[in-house]
Design a protein around this motif. Structure first.
Motif, PDB file in Angstrom:
ATOM      1  N   ALA A  81     -29.040  13.207   7.144  1.00 47.53           N
ATOM      2  CA  ALA A  81     -29.615  13.216   8.501  1.00 47.53           C
ATOM      3  C   ALA A  81     -29.669  11.832   9.128  1.00 47.53           C
ATOM      4  CB  ALA A  81     -31.019  13.832   8.471  1.00 47.53           C
ATOM      5  N   LYS A  82     -28.915  10.891   8.601  1.00 44.50           N
ATOM      6  CA  LYS A  82     -28.904   9.554   9.212  1.00 44.50           C
ATOM      7  C   LYS A  82     -28.258   9.617  10.595  1.00 44.50           C
ATOM      8  CE  LYS A  82     -29.554   6.146   5.666  1.00 44.50           C
ATOM      9  NZ  LYS A  82     -29.104   4.895   5.051  1.00 44.50           N
ATOM     10  N   GLY A  83     -28.782   8.808  11.491  1.00 42.79           N
ATOM     11  CA  GLY A  83     -28.221   8.740  12.836  1.00 42.79           C
ATOM     12  C   GLY A  83     -28.752   9.787  13.785  1.00 42.79           C
ATOM     13  N   ARG A  84     -29.847  10.467  13.410  1.00 48.57           N
ATOM     14  CA  ARG A  84     -30.391  11.519  14.279  1.00 48.57           C
ATOM     15  C   ARG A  84     -31.623  11.066  15.054  1.00 48.57           C
ATOM     16  NH1 ARG A  84     -29.552  17.389  11.303  1.00 48.57           N
ATOM     17  NH2 ARG A  84     -27.506  16.942  10.395  1.00 48.57           N
ATOM     18  N   GLY A  85     -31.963   9.798  14.937  1.00 46.24           N
ATOM     19  CA  GLY A  85     -33.054   9.275  15.761  1.00 46.24           C
ATOM     20  C   GLY A  85     -34.440   9.505  15.225  1.00 46.24           C
ATOM     21  N   GLY A  86     -34.573   9.904  13.975  1.00 45.17           N
ATOM     22  CA  GLY A  86     -35.889  10.089  13.374  1.00 45.17           C
ATOM     23  C   GLY A  86     -35.856   9.653  11.929  1.00 45.17           C
ATOM     24  N   ASP A  87     -36.894  10.031  11.168  1.00 49.16           N
ATOM     25  CA  ASP A  87     -36.939   9.715   9.745  1.00 49.16           C
ATOM     26  C   ASP A  87     -35.901  10.573   9.030  1.00 49.16           C
ATOM     27  OD1 ASP A  87     -37.500   9.528   7.026  1.00 49.16           O
ATOM     28  OD2 ASP A  87     -39.650   9.312   7.340  1.00 49.16           O
ATOM     29  N   HIS A  88     -34.833   9.934   8.538  1.00 49.84           N
ATOM     30  CA  HIS A  88     -33.738  10.720   7.972  1.00 49.84           C
ATOM     31  C   HIS A  88     -34.157  11.444   6.699  1.00 49.84           C
ATOM     32  CE1 HIS A  88     -33.221   7.265   5.218  1.00 49.84           C
ATOM     33  NE2 HIS A  88     -32.466   8.043   4.481  1.00 49.84           N
ATOM     34  N   SER A  89     -35.205  10.965   6.029  1.00 47.68           N
ATOM     35  CA  SER A  89     -35.677  11.650   4.821  1.00 47.68           C
ATOM     36  C   SER A  89     -36.312  12.991   5.172  1.00 47.68           C
ATOM     37  CB  SER A  89     -36.681  10.761   4.083  1.00 47.68           C
ATOM     38  OG  SER A  89     -36.081   9.545   3.704  1.00 47.68           O
ATOM     39  N   VAL A  90     -37.176  12.990   6.189  1.00 49.61           N
ATOM     40  CA  VAL A  90     -37.847  14.226   6.614  1.00 49.61           C
ATOM     41  C   VAL A  90     -36.839  15.195   7.238  1.00 49.61           C
ATOM     42  CG1 VAL A  90     -39.591  15.188   8.151  1.00 49.61           C
ATOM     43  CG2 VAL A  90     -40.031  13.028   6.926  1.00 49.61           C
ATOM     44  N   LEU A  91     -35.980  14.681   8.111  1.00 53.05           N
ATOM     45  CA  LEU A  91     -34.973  15.529   8.749  1.00 53.05           C
ATOM     46  C   LEU A  91     -33.990  16.076   7.717  1.00 53.05           C
ATOM     47  CD1 LEU A  91     -34.230  13.340  11.910  1.00 53.05           C
ATOM     48  CD2 LEU A  91     -35.607  15.426  11.791  1.00 53.05           C
ATOM     49  N   GLY A  92     -33.664  15.260   6.720  1.00 55.71           N
ATOM     50  CA  GLY A  92     -32.749  15.702   5.669  1.00 55.71           C
ATOM     51  C   GLY A  92     -33.355  16.812   4.833  1.00 55.71           C
ATOM     52  N   ALA A  93     -34.666  16.759   4.621  1.00 52.64           N
ATOM     53  CA  ALA A  93     -35.330  17.835   3.872  1.00 52.64           C
ATOM     54  C   ALA A  93     -35.210  19.165   4.621  1.00 52.64           C
ATOM     55  CB  ALA A  93     -36.800  17.484   3.642  1.00 52.64           C
ATOM     56  N   THR A 125     -36.937  22.037  -4.645  1.00 53.35           N
ATOM     57  CA  THR A 125     -36.739  20.788  -5.392  1.00 53.35           C
ATOM     58  C   THR A 125     -35.811  19.849  -4.642  1.00 53.35           C
ATOM     59  OG1 THR A 125     -37.102  21.872  -7.519  1.00 53.35           O
ATOM     60  CG2 THR A 125     -35.886  19.796  -7.552  1.00 53.35           C
ATOM     61  N   VAL A 126     -34.716  20.385  -4.120  1.00 51.36           N
ATOM     62  CA  VAL A 126     -33.771  19.556  -3.357  1.00 51.36           C
ATOM     63  C   VAL A 126     -34.460  18.977  -2.125  1.00 51.36           C
ATOM     64  CG1 VAL A 126     -31.646  19.549  -2.000  1.00 51.36           C
ATOM     65  CG2 VAL A 126     -31.729  20.774  -4.170  1.00 51.36           C
ATOM     66  N   ALA A 127     -35.193  19.803  -1.397  1.00 51.32           N
ATOM     67  CA  ALA A 127     -35.878  19.344  -0.184  1.00 51.32           C
ATOM     68  C   ALA A 127     -36.868  18.232  -0.514  1.00 51.32           C
ATOM     69  CB  ALA A 127     -36.593  20.515   0.491  1.00 51.32           C
ATOM     70  N   TRP A 128     -37.599  18.403  -1.623  1.00 54.31           N
ATOM     71  CA  TRP A 128     -38.559  17.364  -2.018  1.00 54.31           C
ATOM     72  C   TRP A 128     -37.824  16.070  -2.375  1.00 54.31           C
ATOM     73  CZ3 TRP A 128     -39.515  14.158  -6.103  1.00 54.31           C
ATOM     74  CH2 TRP A 128     -40.741  13.508  -6.090  1.00 54.31           C
ATOM     75  N   LEU A 129     -36.759  16.167  -3.140  1.00 53.58           N
ATOM     76  CA  LEU A 129     -36.010  14.974  -3.543  1.00 53.58           C
ATOM     77  C   LEU A 129     -35.438  14.238  -2.336  1.00 53.58           C
ATOM     78  CD1 LEU A 129     -34.138  16.351  -6.689  1.00 53.58           C
ATOM     79  CD2 LEU A 129     -35.821  14.505  -6.674  1.00 53.58           C
ATOM     80  N   VAL A 130     -34.914  14.979  -1.384  1.00 55.76           N
ATOM     81  CA  VAL A 130     -34.358  14.346  -0.186  1.00 55.76           C
ATOM     82  C   VAL A 130     -35.464  13.664   0.616  1.00 55.76           C
ATOM     83  CG1 VAL A 130     -33.200  14.763   2.018  1.00 55.76           C
ATOM     84  CG2 VAL A 130     -32.384  15.903  -0.055  1.00 55.76           C
ATOM     85  N   GLU A 131     -36.599  14.333   0.748  1.00 55.94           N
ATOM     86  CA  GLU A 131     -37.696  13.760   1.535  1.00 55.94           C
ATOM     87  C   GLU A 131     -38.267  12.500   0.884  1.00 55.94           C
ATOM     88  OE1 GLU A 131     -41.929  15.027   3.684  1.00 55.94           O
ATOM     89  OE2 GLU A 131     -40.652  16.561   2.736  1.00 55.94           O
ATOM     90  N   TYR A 132     -38.285  12.471  -0.448  1.00 59.53           N
ATOM     91  CA  TYR A 132     -38.905  11.344  -1.153  1.00 59.53           C
ATOM     92  C   TYR A 132     -37.887  10.495  -1.906  1.00 59.53           C
ATOM     93  CZ  TYR A 132     -43.402  13.489  -0.077  1.00 59.53           C
ATOM     94  OH  TYR A 132     -44.490  13.997   0.585  1.00 59.53           O
TER      95      TYR A 132
END
Length: 921
Positions: free
Chosen positions: A540-552, A571-578
């Motif tokens: 989710a990089k380049g989307r104008g927000g926290d890419h970790s949260v958006l990536g989750a 599990t994947v969502a948690w790993l991406v967010e953190y």
């Protein structure tokens, strides 16, 4: 004249050779030859400057016409050389009755011979003579070269007889390649024609296979030197993968093997299709435009698109900002897409070449083998490479576009370039129906989690465009640069490299580099979740927000489609967010502070998550680029993992903490061999935090240093220890504790050319300070030169004995860092009184610069606070410095007014202001 010059409009506006020839004639034949040469040089210099001004005007008016501009510079050089040749041979050194040996031809070679030049390109020329050089020829050549140098041109020159030319071309690949592009400029045409005939007959004929093999090997070695990726964020647009030299290599091979004279001739020989020719010319035009702009901006023959020039070139080429993407990011994304296109063209060209030579029973590939369609589900092998059997093969069943790469991974096969082109052409067949197809998703997941070589196959899938089409969120980050000095690759390349590193760790190929991660991979239960999280961690990089949260959020939508269970999806969502949690904790927080471990463990919550997070963190850092990973980062992550694992296993108790302290003290006593009374006295001088913070090897060296100082009655004792495992040098200072001690230490080390990356600051119960500082050189390695270590120790001693001079040296203006200056890092100060039970934690974010740490520690000294530990991390141009503080009586800083004052002064320093006065006590 080069065929490229035909594209240049209004050539006489660049240079009018007739008018200049008349001006040179008007100089007359009287007077000293050297004076006439000087006057001619002045006329040619004015013409050269005028021509360059006109070409630059055209570039600014039409910034995308790279091929025309590069040809214009070569055309201008041609005309200057012709005028100079005529003037030198006709007016300075005329021959009324030349002998057969007094013939001379002037040829352009190399890039100039191709008819392509950037504003500051070398002028590569060759003087041809029939036999041994004559005195007249030497005079002419010397005069021409002196004039060219007087014109300010950088000339690459050679003077060869026909026999010498042939002999050297046979023995040297570089010379052979330069002569392959030779072009007649002026002089004896028949002599040049004879040279061309001999080169074709004696050098080229019958040697095509060897030349092709040599050029491809040379290309591979060049790619290896340049990082072997076309997605490095500071690319070399000439020598790098996907750059101009790759296009040149195709032309050289075609010209040597088939004697083609121009790029369009490659179509006639069947080495490029019409569509591929247009792609070739489009890529060539863009790359030449960028190169010409780069030379103009740098004002020198620069070939690397460094961060400091990228914004200016983007502006010159009229890339404007758009929502979510700046102009420079749009420009660099276009660059990477062009570089990818060059890579595609290279594969297709070599496939056509293989077909052409195969027709003559001289294949570069393997013999044609066909395997039963049942084994390859309808695909076939063409000379050992996986191929589609028909042009409509993918349209019959679009899932085959995923299956193609699955079979390549399963059987360890390369994919035929023509099939790659076919897949790229047909990616539009991948629609919502195909994305929902369970078979397609299962095939993709098998490739992603393959134990073989997922990195290579995923890169092929990405280059064909199938990856981004099947996973549209991934398509959004293809060729997207991360505009900072920390990341070395585009987002898609970084993610694919991380997957490759994960596979190597799992296969045991990196046991020496990552022993803990390798051991953990054997215990991981959620293997599929780990691979998917590595793929998605930056999605989710380049989307104008926290890419970790958006990536989750992306993970929660995508994982069920790929066939992951609800538990795996979470599990994947948690790993991406953190995915940044472990590195930020390890590198920016004090791991000896038990609350740091408790807070981290409270977020992680389970041993399996901890294992997955460690491995994800390791491959993420390693995939950033070369020299980013080091032994110190490995140790910090290992320490955090072991401490958190103990908490998760035993609960939020400090039982294990006291046991670790007892074990360390017992082992240290055994190593030292002191009496029980002496060791007990030493042990009581330090609080528990010291025993937790330091490793056994540091505890041993500290004890010996303190004992030596006490025995000698020294108030200051300094030791250095080069530690290759940590990738740094440990500097230990034992001194009487007093305010400003760390400020002086940081300043002294900075003045001596060292960078502190971590600092443990301990105060004994009897008023002494024992500071352990990890120091690196400016290149990120340990300070290991004895002379530099001696200067480091001297600088520290001077800082303690001559405080006035240290303040003056720190107040001097630091050297500029032009590459870092290309970035804007908004200074930020974060104050946290909850991160530690004992300390106020202050985190400072700023653009990295020399003396930053010294300035920050001086500000803290002025604020009358005590620094207990410091943790310094750099991410390219961004510095993140964290300090654990108390007031002078050892209490947390709770006064809001004092915290605001502290924040204000640190913000001023972070923003570039130095608080160190020119004269300070």
């Amino acid at each position: 004249m080069s065929w490229r010059f035909e594209s240049i409009p209004h050539r006489r506006a660049i240079i009018d050779r007739r008018d200049l020839s008349d001006a040179l004639i008007e100089l007359g034949d009287d007077g000293d030859a050297s004076i006439r040469r000087q006057r001619a040089t002045q006329i040619l210099k004015e013409a050269l400057d005028k021509g360059r001004t006109e070409i630059n005007r055209r570039l600014e008016a039409n910034p995308g016409r790279g091929s025309e501009i590069s040809a214009s510079h070569a055309f201008l050089t041609d005309q200057i050389l012709r005028l100079l040749f005529d003037f030198t041979t006709g007016r300075l050194y005329p021959l009324n009755n030349p002998t057969a040996a007094e013939r001379l031809a002037l040829a352009a070679v190399g890039g100039y011979g191709r008819g392509e030049m950037a504003p500051f390109s070398d002028v590569d020329i060759m003087f041809l003579t029939p036999w041994k050089q004559t005195p007249w020829g030497e005079q002419v050549i010397e005069s021409i070269l002196y004039t060219l140098w007087d014109l300010g041109l950088k000339v690459g020159h050679s003077s060869r007889s026909l026999d010498e030319m042939v002999r050297m071309a046979k023995s040297d690949l570089t010379i052979r390649t330069a002569l392959l592009e030779a072009r007649y400029v002026w002089g004896d045409q028949s002599l040049y024609d004879e040279a061309t005939a001999r080169f074709l007959k004696e050098v080229v004929a019958g040697n095509a296979r060897g030349f092709v093999a040599d050029k491809l090997a040379e290309r591979d070695e060049r790619h290896r030197r340049m990082g072997d990726s076309r997605y490095v964020v500071e690319p070399n647009l000439k020598e790098g993968k996907g750059g101009l030299r790759d296009l040149h290599t195709l032309f050289w091979i075609g010209k040597f093997a088939y004697q083609t004279q121009s790029v369009p001739d490659l179509v006639e020989q069947g080495l490029l299709t019409r569509a591929e020719l247009r792609q070739f010319q489009k890529a060539e035009n863009f790359l030449w435009a960028v190169r010409c702009h780069l030379h103009c901006v740098a004002k020198r023959p620069e070939e690397r698109l460094t961060f400091d020039v990228q914004p200016e070139i983007a502006r010159r080429m009229r890339y404007s900002d758009r929502p979510g993407m700046s102009g420079v990011e749009r420009f660099m994304r276009h660059y990477f897409l062009i570089a990818k296109q060059v890579g595609d063209l290279t594969g297709l060209f070599l496939a056509h070449l293989d077909e052409k030579f195969a027709a003559r029973s001289r294949r570069f590939g393997l013999p044609s083998i066909r395997r039963s369609p049942k084994k390859l589900n309808g695909f076939m092998l063409d000379r050992g490479k996986l191929a589609a059997p028909s042009d409509d093969f993918f349209s019959e069943d679009p899932v085959r576009l995923i299956e193609l790469f699955h079979l390549a991974d399963l059987h360890g096969l390369a994919i035929h370039p023509l099939t790659m082109r076919q897949a790229g052409r047909d990616i539009g067949l991948i629609d919502a129906r195909v994305r929902r197809d369970p078979r397609a998703n299962a095939l993709f997941l098998d490739v992603l989690t393959s134990t073989r070589d997922a990195e290579t196959v995923l890169r092929w899938m990405n280059e064909a465009g199938v990856f981004g089409r099947f996973i549209p969120d991934f398509g959004r980050v293809v060729a997207q640069m991360q505009y900072d000095m920390y990341h070395h690759y585009t987002v898609d390349e970084h993610s694919i490299r991380a997957i490759g590193l994960l596979g190597k760790i799992e296969r045991g190929e990196l046991d020496d580099d990552h022993p803990l991660s390798s051991a953990i991979m054997r215990k991981v239960v959620s293997r599929r979740a780990l691979y998917v999280s590595v793929l998605l961690h930056d999605i989710a990089k380049g989307r104008g927000g926290d890419h970790s949260v958006l990536g989750a959020d992306v993970a929660r939508h995508l994982c069920p489609r790929l066939g992951l269970t609800p538990a795996e999806t979470e599990t994947v969502a948690w790993l991406v967010e953190y995915h940044l949690l472990m590195s930020s904790t390890a590198f920016r927080r004090d791991l000896a502070d038990f609350k740091t471990i408790l807070d981290f463990a409270e977020i992680v919550q389970s041993p399996e998550r901890l294992r997955l997070l460690l491995v994800l963190t390791v491959v993420d850092i390693r995939a950033v680029g070369p020299a980013v990973w080091n032994g110190w980062k490995r140790q910090l992550l290992s320490d955090l993992y072991e401490a958190a694992e103990e908490v998760l296993r035993l609960g939020h108790k400090q039982t294990g903490r006291s046991v670790r302290i007892e074990v360390k003290q017992r082992n240290l006593a055994g190593e030292l061999g002191w009496s029980a009374k002496a060791f007990q006295a030493y042990r009581k001088r330090f609080v528990d935090a010291y025993w937790i913070a330091e490793t056994p090897d540091v505890l041993l060296r500290n004890a010996q240093l303190v004992a030596d100082a006490d025995a000698a009655g020294k108030s200051l004792n300094i030791a250095t220890h080069v530690d290759p495992d940590r990738g740094a040098t440990m500097v230990t200072v034992y001194a009487a504790d007093h305010p400003g001690l760390f400020y002086r230490l940081a300043g002294a080390i900075g003045v001596a050319g060292g960078n502190i990356i971590d600092a443990r600051i301990h105060t004994t119960r009897d008023g002494m300070a024992l500071d352990n500082l990890l120091v690196q050189d400016p290149l990120g390695g340990p300070l290991d030169d004895p002379e530099r270590l001696r200067r480091l120790v001297s600088a520290i001693e001077e800082a303690f004995t001559n405080r006035h001079r240290m303040a003056q040296r720190l107040s001097q203006r630091p050297l500029p860092r032009l590459r870092a200056d290309a970035f804007t890092v908004e200074p930020n100060v974060l104050i946290d009184n909850r991160a530690s039970n004992r300390y106020t934690v202050i985190e400072v974010n700023a653009r990295d610069r020399p003396a930053l740490l010294g300035s920050l520690t001086y500000a803290l000294f002025q604020a009358k606070v005590t620094i207990h530990s410091a943790h310094i991390a750099t991410y390219g141009e961004r510095a993140v410095d964290v300090f654990y503080l108390t007031d002078l009586i050892g209490e947390k800083i709770t006064s809001q007014q004092r915290l605001k004052t502290l924040e204000k002064s640190l913000l001023e320093v972070a923003g570039g202001k130095s608080l160190i006065p020119a004269k300070a006590a």
